[in-house]
Design an enzyme around this catalytic site. Structure first.
Site, mmCIF file in Angstrom:
data_model
loop_
_atom_site.group_PDB
_atom_site.id
_atom_site.type_symbol
_atom_site.label_atom_id
_atom_site.label_comp_id
_atom_site.label_asym_id
_atom_site.label_seq_id
_atom_site.Cartn_x
_atom_site.Cartn_y
_atom_site.Cartn_z
ATOM 1 N N ASP A 44 -6.458 0.971 0.787
ATOM 2 C CA ASP A 44 -6.668 1.146 2.329
ATOM 3 C C ASP A 44 -8.072 0.746 2.845
ATOM 4 O OD1 ASP A 44 -8.459 3.280 1.619
ATOM 5 O OD2 ASP A 44 -7.290 4.816 2.979
ATOM 6 N N LYS A 48 0.933 -1.162 0.056
ATOM 7 C CA LYS A 48 0.012 -0.076 -0.169
ATOM 8 C C LYS A 48 0.918 1.127 -0.013
ATOM 9 C CE LYS A 48 -2.326 1.563 3.563
ATOM 10 N NZ LYS A 48 -2.806 1.945 4.949
#
Length: 216
Positions: A138, A120
């Site tokens: 997320d 991420k």
């Protein structure tokens, strides 16, 4: 979400926010990397408060190393898990200095090799700092993708892979920001604010949340 709805879904989000960007404050790729590394399980507001103190003093890998672990911890102690994050940031800075000439690398493999940097974080840096067409999934994007039917998946990697296939190329560069902001302020976790949603007509979520009753 029906395929023909995807382009108007993103076009509507773009019309409302033509130039979206991260809410983390930064001026260089290293500042962005640092802020994203610090942001795990923390709010952007909280990270910005800490980095406003830290970056004027140390905003390069060598400057962080020169600062030392104890002083770094003091600057970021208001952020959750600050000791672990400080240790990872120090190790990351050492690698950047020793292996990358003090610069943030531009490949996913090199970024993910840095302590505290996962897929991420790498996606955020590649997208925001270097303009790559990546999607950092997320909790907000995961929720929006599943709830709207845009890219349902059982885990963040599955959602990311589906988004990469379903998001039209013209929207790919900014899709990450539009989806995060939509999830942060409208399609919120507990009670989505459907009555404020500009893309409600494209969304699979049922039943739509009614507006709160007006107070008497």
């Amino acid at each position: 979400m029906r395929k023909e709805y995807i382009a108007p879904f993103f076009a509507t989000l773009r019309a409302a926010n033509p130039l979206p960007t991260t809410e983390l404050e930064f001026t260089t790729p290293f500042e962005l990397l640092t802020a994203v590394l610090l942001s795990a399980q923390a709010t952007d507001v909280g990270v910005n408060k800490a980095t406003r103190r830290l970056f004027p003093v140390a905003n390069t890998p060598q400057a962080i190393l020169d600062l030392g672990l104890a002083k770094l911890e003091d600057y970021i102690k208001t952020i959750g898990l600050f000791r672990t994050k400080a240790a990872n940031l120090m190790k990351t800075c050492a690698i950047l200095v020793e292996q990358h000439g003090g610069r943030v690398p531009r490949t996913r493999e090199a970024l993910e090799a840095l302590p505290g940097v996962g897929r991420k974080t790498a996606n955020v840096v590649l997208n925001v700092a270097f303009g790559e067409e990546t999607l950092a999934v997320d909790t907000h994007i995961f929720r929006v993708a599943n709830r709207t039917g845009l890219a349902p998946g059982k885990d963040v990697l599955e959602v990311e892979q589906k988004l990469m296939k379903r998001v039209p190329k013209e929207f790919m560069a900014d899709a990450h920001h539009w989806l995060i902001l939509h999830g942060r302020y409208v399609c919120v976790a507990r009670t989505p604010r459907c009555w404020e949603c500009a893309v409600i007509q494209y969304c699979d979520y049922q039943p739509k949340t009614p507006p709160p009753a007006a107070s008497s």
